[in-house]
Design an enzyme around this catalytic site. Structure first.
Site, PDB file in Angstrom:
ATOM      1  N   ARG A 119     102.812 101.999  26.286  1.00 30.51           N
ATOM      2  CA  ARG A 119     101.668 101.186  26.715  1.00 30.51           C
ATOM      3  C   ARG A 119     100.642 100.969  25.607  1.00 30.51           C
ATOM      4  O   ARG A 119      99.473 100.670  25.873  1.00 30.51           O
ATOM      5  CB  ARG A 119     100.997 101.789  27.951  1.00 30.51           C
ATOM      6  CG  ARG A 119     101.930 101.855  29.160  1.00 30.51           C
ATOM      7  CD  ARG A 119     101.190 102.336  30.402  1.00 30.51           C
ATOM      8  NE  ARG A 119     102.081 102.347  31.553  1.00 30.51           N
ATOM      9  CZ  ARG A 119     102.873 103.363  31.890  1.00 30.51           C
ATOM     10  NH1 ARG A 119     102.857 104.471  31.157  1.00 30.51           N
ATOM     11  NH2 ARG A 119     103.655 103.291  32.952  1.00 30.51           N
ATOM     12  N   LYS A 141      97.046  88.361  19.919  1.00 26.05           N
ATOM     13  CA  LYS A 141      98.019  87.743  20.824  1.00 26.05           C
ATOM     14  C   LYS A 141      99.423  88.058  20.330  1.00 26.05           C
ATOM     15  O   LYS A 141      99.743  87.839  19.168  1.00 26.05           O
ATOM     16  CB  LYS A 141      97.807  86.226  20.886  1.00 26.05           C
ATOM     17  CG  LYS A 141      96.686  85.808  21.810  1.00 26.05           C
ATOM     18  CD  LYS A 141      96.406  84.337  21.750  1.00 26.05           C
ATOM     19  CE  LYS A 141      97.524  83.490  22.295  1.00 26.05           C
ATOM     20  NZ  LYS A 141      97.147  82.062  22.364  1.00 26.05           N
ATOM     21  N   GLU A 183      97.850  74.951  10.278  1.00 22.51           N
ATOM     22  CA  GLU A 183      96.886  75.716  11.073  1.00 22.51           C
ATOM     23  C   GLU A 183      95.512  75.741  10.401  1.00 22.51           C
ATOM     24  O   GLU A 183      94.484  75.849  11.069  1.00 22.51           O
ATOM     25  CB  GLU A 183      97.392  77.141  11.299  1.00 22.51           C
ATOM     26  CG  GLU A 183      98.607  77.235  12.209  1.00 22.51           C
ATOM     27  CD  GLU A 183      98.262  77.079  13.690  1.00 22.51           C
ATOM     28  OE1 GLU A 183      97.056  77.003  14.029  1.00 22.51           O
ATOM     29  OE2 GLU A 183      99.201  77.028  14.505  1.00 22.51           O
ATOM     30  N   LYS A 226      88.978  81.729  13.068  1.00 25.64           N
ATOM     31  CA  LYS A 226      89.711  82.433  14.127  1.00 25.64           C
ATOM     32  C   LYS A 226      88.989  83.719  14.521  1.00 25.64           C
ATOM     33  O   LYS A 226      88.930  84.063  15.713  1.00 25.64           O
ATOM     34  CB  LYS A 226      91.135  82.739  13.680  1.00 25.64           C
ATOM     35  CG  LYS A 226      91.915  83.453  14.781  1.00 25.64           C
ATOM     36  CD  LYS A 226      93.373  83.163  14.787  1.00 25.64           C
ATOM     37  CE  LYS A 226      94.034  83.663  16.071  1.00 25.64           C
ATOM     38  NZ  LYS A 226      95.490  83.543  16.067  1.00 25.64           N
ATOM     39  N   GLU A 236      91.465  84.815  26.015  1.00 28.23           N
ATOM     40  CA  GLU A 236      91.728  83.381  26.188  1.00 28.23           C
ATOM     41  C   GLU A 236      91.330  82.892  27.584  1.00 28.23           C
ATOM     42  O   GLU A 236      92.049  82.151  28.241  1.00 28.23           O
ATOM     43  CB  GLU A 236      93.208  83.075  25.918  1.00 28.23           C
ATOM     44  CG  GLU A 236      93.473  81.624  25.553  1.00 28.23           C
ATOM     45  CD  GLU A 236      94.909  81.376  25.138  1.00 28.23           C
ATOM     46  OE1 GLU A 236      95.123  80.504  24.293  1.00 28.23           O
ATOM     47  OE2 GLU A 236      95.837  82.043  25.661  1.00 28.23           O
ATOM     48  N   ARG A 240      88.625  80.452  23.494  1.00 26.88           N
ATOM     49  CA  ARG A 240      89.781  80.675  22.628  1.00 26.88           C
ATOM     50  C   ARG A 240      90.833  79.578  22.783  1.00 26.88           C
ATOM     51  O   ARG A 240      91.659  79.390  21.882  1.00 26.88           O
ATOM     52  CB  ARG A 240      90.387  82.056  22.923  1.00 26.88           C
ATOM     53  CG  ARG A 240      91.526  82.416  21.973  1.00 26.88           C
ATOM     54  CD  ARG A 240      91.907  83.869  22.075  1.00 26.88           C
ATOM     55  NE  ARG A 240      93.006  84.192  21.177  1.00 26.88           N
ATOM     56  CZ  ARG A 240      93.345  85.418  20.811  1.00 26.88           C
ATOM     57  NH1 ARG A 240      92.663  86.449  21.261  1.00 26.88           N
ATOM     58  NH2 ARG A 240      94.356  85.623  19.989  1.00 26.88           N
ATOM     59  N   ASN A 244      94.373  76.300  20.402  1.00 31.60           N
ATOM     60  CA  ASN A 244      95.640  75.663  20.750  1.00 31.60           C
ATOM     61  C   ASN A 244      95.638  74.169  20.446  1.00 31.60           C
ATOM     62  O   ASN A 244      96.537  73.441  20.901  1.00 31.60           O
ATOM     63  CB  ASN A 244      95.943  75.877  22.243  1.00 31.60           C
ATOM     64  CG  ASN A 244      96.325  77.311  22.540  1.00 31.60           C
ATOM     65  OD1 ASN A 244      97.179  77.888  21.890  1.00 31.60           O
ATOM     66  ND2 ASN A 244      95.660  77.898  23.524  1.00 31.60           N
ATOM     67  N   HIS A 247      98.870  72.233  19.882  1.00 31.82           N
ATOM     68  CA  HIS A 247      99.976  73.096  20.277  1.00 31.82           C
ATOM     69  C   HIS A 247     100.686  72.653  21.555  1.00 31.82           C
ATOM     70  O   HIS A 247     101.817  73.066  21.798  1.00 31.82           O
ATOM     71  CB  HIS A 247      99.488  74.530  20.443  1.00 31.82           C
ATOM     72  CG  HIS A 247      99.193  75.222  19.148  1.00 31.82           C
ATOM     73  ND1 HIS A 247      98.315  74.715  18.219  1.00 31.82           N
ATOM     74  CD2 HIS A 247      99.674  76.380  18.615  1.00 31.82           C
ATOM     75  CE1 HIS A 247      98.256  75.537  17.182  1.00 31.82           C
ATOM     76  NE2 HIS A 247      99.069  76.543  17.398  1.00 31.82           N
ATOM     77  N   HIS A 251     104.424  72.892  20.737  1.00 33.60           N
ATOM     78  CA  HIS A 251     105.354  73.851  21.332  1.00 33.60           C
ATOM     79  C   HIS A 251     106.526  73.138  22.017  1.00 33.60           C
ATOM     80  O   HIS A 251     107.660  73.634  21.997  1.00 33.60           O
ATOM     81  CB  HIS A 251     104.627  74.743  22.338  1.00 33.60           C
ATOM     82  CG  HIS A 251     103.812  75.824  21.702  1.00 33.60           C
ATOM     83  ND1 HIS A 251     102.891  76.571  22.407  1.00 33.60           N
ATOM     84  CD2 HIS A 251     103.776  76.289  20.439  1.00 33.60           C
ATOM     85  CE1 HIS A 251     102.330  77.450  21.597  1.00 33.60           C
ATOM     86  NE2 HIS A 251     102.847  77.304  20.394  1.00 33.60           N
ATOM     87  N   HIS A 263     106.844  75.974  12.832  1.00 36.29           N
ATOM     88  CA  HIS A 263     105.715  75.867  13.759  1.00 36.29           C
ATOM     89  C   HIS A 263     104.660  74.891  13.245  1.00 36.29           C
ATOM     90  O   HIS A 263     104.169  74.031  13.979  1.00 36.29           O
ATOM     91  CB  HIS A 263     105.106  77.258  13.965  1.00 36.29           C
ATOM     92  CG  HIS A 263     103.871  77.269  14.804  1.00 36.29           C
ATOM     93  ND1 HIS A 263     103.886  77.029  16.162  1.00 36.29           N
ATOM     94  CD2 HIS A 263     102.569  77.478  14.465  1.00 36.29           C
ATOM     95  CE1 HIS A 263     102.647  77.105  16.635  1.00 36.29           C
ATOM     96  NE2 HIS A 263     101.834  77.362  15.634  1.00 36.29           N
TER      97      HIS A 263
END
Length: 375
Positions: A119, A141, A183, A226, A236, A240, A244, A247, A251, A263
């Site tokens: 965990r 993330k 990016e 960032k 998010e 945040r 994206n 994206h 994606h 990417h």
């Protein structure tokens, strides 16, 4: 060379160190409690990963490596399970640590493994690509891909620290460097116009020079964007989402291409698409739409995609994590540095915007097969 420290306060406070020759900082980030360290690296960086392992062994740590596939091929549950097996067989405890060496896919996968083992154990990222330096390694993330889409399985798990050693970019193929800069361009459009001015005001050769102050400033500015955004919204739940930008379609293109596109290349197309949508939905000035194409083309990045696959792309976009029920949502600009997440009530708007970018776009190969090693 001086070291720049950018602090992130998201899921815990940690430093992002930027400079050259930074690997000597790694033991301090690992800390005194760890006895075992797993170094996760892609096959393409075998020598680098094993060198990090050997350095840690010389310091008295019980260090091993797990070699995983290159790029997006690493982000599969089978690869995560392999890493869990290595951790279990090596008796890793909660005070031990993982170090990732590689691009964004490695930090995504390695961070997910660290988040889920017992965990949550410590993870330190050593990004070796521009994409990893400015995006994937920062913010906590983590995620893996499924047959249904990218990053649909994951968690939030902040690293203990990030070492952005610019020397690792020296052997990076030029196209990899420029796809990572997509990016950086994104950060300019959503938050820091100085990034756009730097790209517009310097040659492609100056931007690609690892020893140039231009590339370092671009990377540091993008990291700062960032860091500010994720520190304000770790999970998010609001702000945040602006990260994206580009994206939603990006994606979908990656999924359509079975991740054979880089990417950054897919996000490049996605940003131009988002600009076209924003021109209709938020009255984004035409000169800002044109600036997207101008800067991305200057870096050799694609600005269009296949015209014949819109229905398949739309189906994938409906599974985007920003969607709410049947309502598609996209990050759109009203102007430079004025982003917002906007609901798209009528998909015909998206279809019209897509017609502005639809073309026959060259494929961008990724390569790699599923190979796993530990030693």
């Amino acid at each position: 060379m001086t070291v720049t420290r950018i602090d992130v306060d998201a899921g815990g406070r940690y430093p992002v160190l930027v400079g050259q020759g930074l690997l000597g900082q790694l033991p301090d980030l690992i800390g005194p409690r760890a006895e075992k360290v797993l170094v996760i690296h892609p096959r393409a960086l075998r020598a680098t990963g094993e060198a990090v392992r050997d350095d840690l062994r010389a310091l008295g740590l019980d260090a091993i490596v797990a070699e995983i596939p290159d790029a997006e091929e690493a982000k599969h549950v089978q690869v995560a399970a392999f890493c869990w097996q290595v951790l279990g067989q090596s008796d890793f405890t909660r005070t031990d640590a993982i170090v990732t060496v590689g691009g964004g896919a490695v930090s995504d996968l390695g961070g997910f493994v660290a988040a889920t083992w017992l965990r949550g154990i410590s993870v330190i990222h050593i990004p070796t690509t521009v994409l990893g330096m400015v995006d994937a390694s920062i913010g906590g993330k983590t995620g893996i891909n499924t047959a249904e889409g990218k990053n649909l399985v994951g968690s939030f798990h902040a690293p203990t620290g990030v070492l952005v050693d610019l020397d690792t970019l020296r052997t990076l193929p030029e196209y990899e460097l420029f796809t990572g800069l997509a990016e950086v361009v994104k950060s300019g459009f959503i938050a820091d116009p100085a990034i756009l001015d730097l790209i517009a005001g310097h040659s492609k050769a100056e931007i690609a020079d690892v020893d140039s102050p231009v590339l370092r400033e671009l990377i540091e500015r993008s990291i700062a964007v960032k860091a500010e955004v994720v520190s304000a919204d770790f999970t998010e739940s609001g702000r945040r989402e602006i990260l994206n930008y580009g994206h939603t379609l990006g994606h979908a293109i990656e999924h359509k291409e079975r991740y054979q596109w880089r990417h950054g290349a897919a996000v490049s197309v996605g940003m131009v698409f988002a600009a076209e949508v924003a021109a209709m939905v938020r009255n984004l000035p035409s000169e800002v739409v044109d600036l997207h194409r101008e800067l991305l083309s200057k870096l050799g990045l694609p600005t269009g995609y296949r015209a014949d696959v819109w229905p398949q792309l739309l189906d994938t976009m409906r599974r985007d994590k920003k969607a709410r029920g049947s309502m598609l949502r996209m990050v759109l600009l009203a102007d430079i540095a004025q982003p917002a997440t906007v609901e798209i009530p009528d998909v015909s708007i998206l279809h019209t915007a897509y017609q502005e970018i639809g073309e026959e776009s060259p494929r961008v190969p990724l390569g790699g097969d599923l190979g796993l090693r530990a030693k």
